[in-house]
Enzyme design. Structure first.
Site, mmCIF file in Angstrom:
data_model
loop_
_atom_site.group_PDB
_atom_site.id
_atom_site.type_symbol
_atom_site.label_atom_id
_atom_site.label_comp_id
_atom_site.label_asym_id
_atom_site.label_seq_id
_atom_site.Cartn_x
_atom_site.Cartn_y
_atom_site.Cartn_z
ATOM 1 N N ASP A 157 36.974 15.990 -10.913
ATOM 2 C CA ASP A 157 38.373 16.332 -11.097
ATOM 3 C C ASP A 157 38.359 16.777 -9.905
ATOM 4 O OD1 ASP A 157 37.048 18.981 -11.293
ATOM 5 O OD2 ASP A 157 37.255 19.122 -13.112
ATOM 6 N N ASP A 322 48.117 0.917 -1.975
ATOM 7 C CA ASP A 322 47.714 -0.154 -2.462
ATOM 8 C C ASP A 322 48.145 -1.428 -2.483
ATOM 9 O OD1 ASP A 322 44.871 -0.796 -4.766
ATOM 10 O OD2 ASP A 322 47.022 -0.918 -5.631
ATOM 11 N N GLU A 351 46.470 -1.391 2.268
ATOM 12 C CA GLU A 351 45.377 -2.607 1.728
ATOM 13 C C GLU A 351 46.142 -4.002 1.928
ATOM 14 O OE1 GLU A 351 42.148 -2.929 -2.052
ATOM 15 O OE2 GLU A 351 44.622 -2.738 -1.983
#
Length: 609
Positions: A157, A322, A351
């Site tokens: 986390d 992404d 990306e």
């Protein structure tokens, strides 16, 4: 009586407006246009007005009556304020909604993004460290923690990251990139975060929005930077808007699911089939990730505002985007330009997972290749996947040939002329989607060659968590095997690699080398923005120089399985008037006028004197 009436109005507003997005905004933005999305049962039936003489420039109702998109002009609002939106029916106010415009941080628009002076440390948060076991499972999320499942959630986390910032900094890293932290409520495999179900809230199993702000603050106290992993191409099928679409074409439908063919070259192939292009751009990445339609103005504006909101709210220093090249290329260009117009020094790396430099260069801002088709993505940075391809095999190629051995690395940089800005390319040996470098090279010496290369060439180096301790993994066994838990991140771990005293001897050797290398790089402007001169490899030995008017660094990589001795005369145009070099890794001195001997599978980084 007035108090009762006010209470009734407030209760009715809560019943009618389930969500307002963005949840708040900022005064004094360069683009004063703000499009608010109000969501609630049959909210589209109401007439909307706003206080303080703020102009409403557009109201959009869709085929779904549960949505109302209201655009206001905030150009005359320079200070923090609270607006009141009133919703009326038959000229009578039914309820009101308060909306906050916050003050911006000083010089927020001039924030400087990550660049070649930085080293990016990539973390998969679920697998890094469990700082708060109490949030491993939450009532609002489906998948529960199961550390025995390689594809399950393990409990890492945000607090775990904060707890180990000193460790991250000790590696030489200056910037943290986490894979997505927003809510991903998929019933399985949700730990990776790329199927987001709420893009305004941190997944409660990682912590809270306040925890994320604390991470940002703690990094900035250390003069470190924070990069958010942003997903423009798709959401998860559990996203609340996917369950109640604002418009049919909010996502690409065939109808419903259609699988992407993943052929990104159809975006610019002059001979492409329209059907092939459609199934690349519009097709879903996987069945649980509906493909967002960036050509829909409502979708595009939603994504732009969400991105800007996170920059302001969390004081971000950059995005990694992404599947950038799967998006509608005109839509993603507008998205990127809107952000960089607002923040001219902000960095965004996309990306673009392709295997040809011309194809990757197409996607970088001001590309001459893109200009052939009148296209500009406005994307400052791309990821150097062709270099990654070379790194994946080159250090096992002991015997050179025309196209084998270290020549692969040389040839990668030959094509730098294709990039508008090769110094703004992200360079890496591995990431969360590739093979672990330890799978290719279960050998410290070969790891050292790869890291020396990444640390000294042009561009922005990126480390993947655990590389610096030799963490193992084999993607052939599944993604979970390249995303192991960092040893020491969980109470009860037998091995604590976060601590110098807790590392195994092998982990210590990896860490000490990595830390020395990248901490040296921190203050070397000649590496950050110097020029490059490379020489054709001979006998699998590669020599290149990073230089400016004041400094020069000579890098020698012996990729052979034998010790090599060679003269230095052919490097004289780069050596210039320098006489000696000191290896930053071993402190050994070299006379540049004498033949140089380099051990097998060894690199030298010589600061020239």
């Amino acid at each position: 009586m007035k108090k009762l009436l006010l209470l009734l109005i407030c209760c009715q507003a809560l019943a009618q407006v389930q969500k307002t997005e963005p949840p708040f905004w900022y005064a004094g933005m360069k683009n004063p246009r703000l499009q608010l999305m109000f969501y609630g049962e049959s909210i589209g039936q109401y007439v909307v007005a706003v206080s303080d003489h703020v102009p409403i420039t557009d109201v959009t109702r869709t085929g779904n009556p549960n949505y109302l998109f209201v655009t206001i002009d905030t150009k005359n609002i320079s200070k923090a304020t609270t607006l009141t939106f009133s919703f009326s029916e038959k000229k009578k106010t039914v309820f009101t909604v308060k909306y906050e415009l916050r003050a911006r941080e000083k010089n927020a628009a001039l924030r400087k993004g990550f660049d070649a002076s930085d080293v990016v440390y990539l973390i998969m948060p679920d697998r890094f460290a469990n700082g708060n076991p109490a949030n491993d499972n939450t009532p609002a999320t489906i998948e529960k923690a199961d550390r025995s499942n390689p594809s399950g959630r393990h409990g890492g986390d945000i607090k775990g990251i904060i707890d180990h910032l000193d460790y991250i900094q000790s590696t030489g890293a200056t910037t943290v990139w986490n894979t997505p932290l927003c809510e991903d409520n998929d019933p399985r495999g949700s730990y990776h975060g790329y199927a987001q179900s709420d893009v305004y809230n941190i997944d409660p199993r990682y912590g809270t929005n306040a925890d994320y702000l604390q991470l940002s603050s703690e990094l900035h106290k250390r003069n470190m930077k924070l990069v958010l992993d942003y997903v423009t191409n798709h959401w998860g099928s559990e996203h609340w808007m996917i369950k109640d679409l604002p418009t049919y074409d909010w996502i690409h439908q065939f109808p419903g699911y259609g699988q992407s063919n993943y052929r990104m070259t159809t975006q610019f192939d002059p001979n492409h089939s329209e059907n092939d292009k459609k199934f690349c751009v519009d097709g879903w990445f996987v069945k649980t990730m509906p493909d967002l339609n960036q050509s829909n103005p409502l979708v595009l504006n939603y994504l732009i505002q969400n991105a800007i909101w996170w920059i302001e709210y969390a004081n971000l220093d950059g995005f990694r985007v992404d599947t950038y090249s799967y998006c509608d290329k005109e839509g993603i260009s507008k998205w990127t330009k809107a952000i960089t117009d607002e923040y001219p020094y902000f960095n965004i790396v996309g990306e673009v997972w392709m295997h040809d430099q011309a194809q990757m260069a197409y996607w970088q801002k001001d590309s001459k290749i893109g200009a052939i088709q009148n296209y500009n993505s406005y994307l400052p940075s791309v990821m150097d996947f062709t270099l990654h391809d070379a790194i994946s095999s080159v250090f096992n190629e002991d015997k050179p040939s025309w196209d084998k051995g270290i020549i692969k690395v040389y040839e990668n940089f030959v094509n730098d002329f294709l990039y508008p800005n090769p110094n703004s390319i992200l360079v890496f040996a591995e990431n969360h989607d590739t093979q672990r470098i330890s799978h290719w090279y279960p050998d410290l010496n070969k790891y050292k060659l790869a890291m020396t290369l990444i640390a000294t060439i042009r561009g922005i180096p990126q480390l993947y968590y655990g590389s610096e301790i030799g963490m193992e993994g084999n993607k052939d066994k599944g993604d979970g095997d390249i995303r192991h838990d960092f040893p020491g991140g969980w109470t009860g771990d037998e091995n604590n690699a976060f601590s110098a005293t807790g590392r195994t001897e092998t982990q210590k050797q990896y860490f000490d080398f990595t830390s020395k290398l990248f901490n040296w790089r921190k203050n070397k402007t000649v590496i950050h923005n110097g020029k490059t001169m490379q020489f054709l490899p001979e006998d699998n030995v590669y020599v290149y120089f990073r230089y400016n008017d004041a400094e020069s660094v000579m890098v020698v990589i012996n990729n052979s399985d034998a010790q090599k001795t060679f003269g230095t005369a052919r490097f004289n145009e780069a050596i210039r008037n320098f006489k000696t070099g000191k290896d930053v890794l071993t402190d050994a001195d070299f006379d540049l006028g004498q033949p140089m001997t380099v051990d097998a599978k060894t690199a030298l980084i010589l600061e020239l004197k």
